[in-house]
Design an enzyme around this catalytic site. Sequence first.
Site, PDB file in Angstrom:
ATOM      1  N   GLY A  60     -18.195  29.561 -42.138  1.00 25.97           N
ATOM      2  CA  GLY A  60     -17.732  28.361 -41.445  1.00 25.97           C
ATOM      3  C   GLY A  60     -16.495  27.773 -42.119  1.00 25.97           C
ATOM      4  O   GLY A  60     -15.655  28.505 -42.661  1.00 25.97           O
ATOM      5  N   SER A  61     -16.451  26.465 -42.132  1.00 20.89           N
ATOM      6  CA  SER A  61     -15.234  25.797 -42.582  1.00 20.89           C
ATOM      7  C   SER A  61     -14.958  25.961 -44.068  1.00 20.89           C
ATOM      8  O   SER A  61     -13.842  25.667 -44.520  1.00 20.89           O
ATOM      9  CB  SER A  61     -15.302  24.302 -42.252  1.00 20.89           C
ATOM     10  OG  SER A  61     -15.378  24.156 -40.849  1.00 20.89           O
ATOM     11  N   THR A  62     -15.961  26.390 -44.868  1.00 18.43           N
ATOM     12  CA  THR A  62     -15.647  26.629 -46.278  1.00 18.43           C
ATOM     13  C   THR A  62     -14.595  27.727 -46.409  1.00 18.43           C
ATOM     14  O   THR A  62     -13.869  27.781 -47.389  1.00 18.43           O
ATOM     15  CB  THR A  62     -16.898  27.034 -47.077  1.00 18.43           C
ATOM     16  OG1 THR A  62     -17.456  28.215 -46.497  1.00 18.43           O
ATOM     17  CG2 THR A  62     -17.942  25.923 -47.069  1.00 18.43           C
TER      18      THR A  62
END
Lengths: 431, 487
Positions: free
Chosen positions: B214-216
């Site tokens: 995801g956004s990591t």
Amino acid sequence: MTRNAEAVLIAAAATLAAIGVAMVQFAAGSWLDADVALTFIVFAFTFGVIHLAFRAWAPNANPLILPIAGFLAAIGFIEVFRIDPNLAALQRWWLAIAGISAAFVVWLLRDSGVAVLRRYRYLFLVAAVGLLLLPLLPESWPIHGAVVNGSRLWVRVTVPFADVDLSFQPGEVAKVLLTIFLASYLADRSEAMATVSRSIGPIRLPEPRHLGPVIIAAGAAFLVLMYQRDLGASLLLFALFIGMLYAATGRGVYVVSGLVAVVVAGVVAYQQFAHVRVRISAWLDPFADFTGAGYQTAQGLFAMGSGSLTGSGLGLGRPDLIPEATTDFVFAAVGEELGLAGSIAVITAYALFVTVGFGIALRCRDRFRKYLSGGLTILVGIQAFLIIAGVVRVLPITGLTTPLMSYGGSSLLASALILALLGRASHEERV
Amino acid sequence: MNDPLRRTAWTILAGFLVLAVATTWIQAVAGPDYRDDPRNPRLVASRVGRERGAIVSSDAVVAARSDPSPDTSQTFVRSYPGGADYAHTVGFVSVLFGARGLERERAGDLVSNRDATISGVLNALMGGDPRPRGLRLTIDDTLQKVALMALGDNRGAVFAVDPSTGAVLVAASTPGFDPNTLIGPDSHLAGQLLDDDPDQPLLDRSIATTYPPGSTFKVITTAAALDAGIAGPSTEYPDPGALVLPGSTATISNYDGKVCVDGTTVTLEEAFVRSCNTVFARLGMEVGAEQLVATAEAFGFNSVIPYDLEILASAIPEARSFTDDPPATAQNAIGQRDVRATPVQMALVAAAVANGGEIMIPYVVSDVFLSDGLIESSTTPIVWRRATSPASAAVLSDMMERVVVSGSGRNAAVPGVRIAGKTGTAEVTGQPPHAWFIGFGPVDAGPGEPQIALAVVVESGGSAGETATGGSVAAPIAQKIFAEFFQ
């Protein structure tokens, strides 16, 4: 001179036993204790007292049998000690008793020689048969049979006024007595039995009455098998009869008819007895019923395979995982901890023992002494062969003690008798 | 008269020859097969019954020990006093299930050297200590317990390292199991239950499971853009609530479908702090598949991370498979679609930023010690690879610090400590999203100042379910670990 060499070799065997015990203790992480000294003392005593008896009453006895027996006993004792030190402590008593018994027998025969045994041959036969039947005595009697591992081979004596049970395997001594009887019987009759009286086609047969012993032998062995569920003892006794008959008469017909009888009896036993079928299937494929019938064979194979060429080292394997590792499967225990080197050494020692024993027999001019020493050698040789063959899957497991190596007083006592008789017989031929 | 006797003798001797051949076959030819047969109880006995060295945490809490068996001399009983605390990393030695974890990988150190093999004898002759050696872990028992407690009943993992050395501080995976229940010969049922458990307690989620990051993953996308000189923190981007991907009808929208700031333009830094998907999808397409994959691989994707235990490689597809597919590039750039990462990989991404762009090889065994406690050997920290330039790392560090100060990662903040981080809420079709947080602290640690970088993942949002976000579910777990570490 040869007696001195014998003394040195006996000391070497005692040292071997003591060093083996020390190595086992070292491997266990404990420091040396009285066990090492005791082991040396007991081995030196056991074989020393026979040695002294030879010096006194059989000075020309063959000097090789005692050291070879000492070597086998030492190797066996080390494994028994490694698996169960308490059992080994008892074994030391049995060794000492066996040594004294052998010396006693040498002393008994000091003047009369082994020839005196011929006089009591039928007494020996009756005693042997009686001993073989002892385990069938009902449990309620003070002397009674006992079933161990499914075989009715043991006799237990309840000592009056003391809460002690003494157990022994009468079959071990019985087979020695039978050998004496058979040697004596054959010394009288072998020529008659070797005479051809009639022919059926190409097969030439001796007088039917001379075939009697073969049939009796087969029958007796089969009865033992039936009542005592003892495959090993019956096969051993039968092989002893056939081997001695052939050695004495040179008639191949005894071997052929004996083999036929074995096959027939085997087929019948296979069909009639579940425990025989189990033994056979466990022999053919021990891993098919790995947790059941094949367990012992498989554990023996695992042990020997794990031992590989040089073994795990004394005290560093796990022969305690093998069922009956102190008796029937002591060879597998040796194979695990001493490797192929150790197991070949054991086989070689038995082969040497057999060679020396037959050497004694071959040099005998007297028929009885010849058949007696030959018969006793056949007895040890075939017993060692049958039990080791069971371990290495050449034959099904027969359930016999490993001569001289196994734990057990009865077995050691029988071996001691054999040593005394072989020593005395070899002495008499050199006098 | 002697010939039959002689023949009998030869027959018996021939029998012994047969025995010798059979014995040779069993011991010398078939020997290894019997020895290595899984049913050979010696394997188990040597595995289970031998003395093994102790395993202790960095703060000297015993994770595994051997005591003499009360039943039989010569054998030892292994126990794991911490229960489930170290179940995955330390592993176990079991009669039925073999060895796992360090018990397996470091058996050479842990198992007694006293045997009759040539090397054993040589070792003894050279005066070597035959007793087993022990392992001292880098894991901090207190932190490990805090992490497990914080994960609670959720499925998830925490992996934390010292960014400047690679020393592992936390390796937690839930649900766990008690290795003590798996040791004995009667452990069949316990093992069966664990095997059949749909939550897979035996699985080490921190190193052996990959999740969409995801956004990591935007940390890597940003690093790619910074390294390539395509953008800086103040580069401005349009701020739509949703972005229609070129050549398709697919759209990428921000987390709540709204614009990120005011719908006009937004700086890259602001977009990072608020985790705007539309901006990073656009940035990803500008960076391009080649650069994106190259940077991800520089951070360790598609490589097996060297470690004391086997780590599943994190994955990004080959660049040429989506070079001409801008929508795929855009989706990969925000850590969705085909990108998969282990928690350990994402912890190393945070560690790289903390450590000026360099990743140290992670290690969990700090020392091998002898039975008398003397240290035989210690692990020397080794640089694994450079993930990004020091300049890019510094920029990322600033941006990540703002995430915790004022962005989606506020729940990870610890008063008085400069914490940096990045949240992630990885969408998974048909189930609640995985909640991520990666981060480190303190920012700009001085020489010798303790520092920690970590990754937290809560599978399928944990108890929060569909409403879970990295900020609401994973960041609070990270906060507890940071709070304990900086206490």
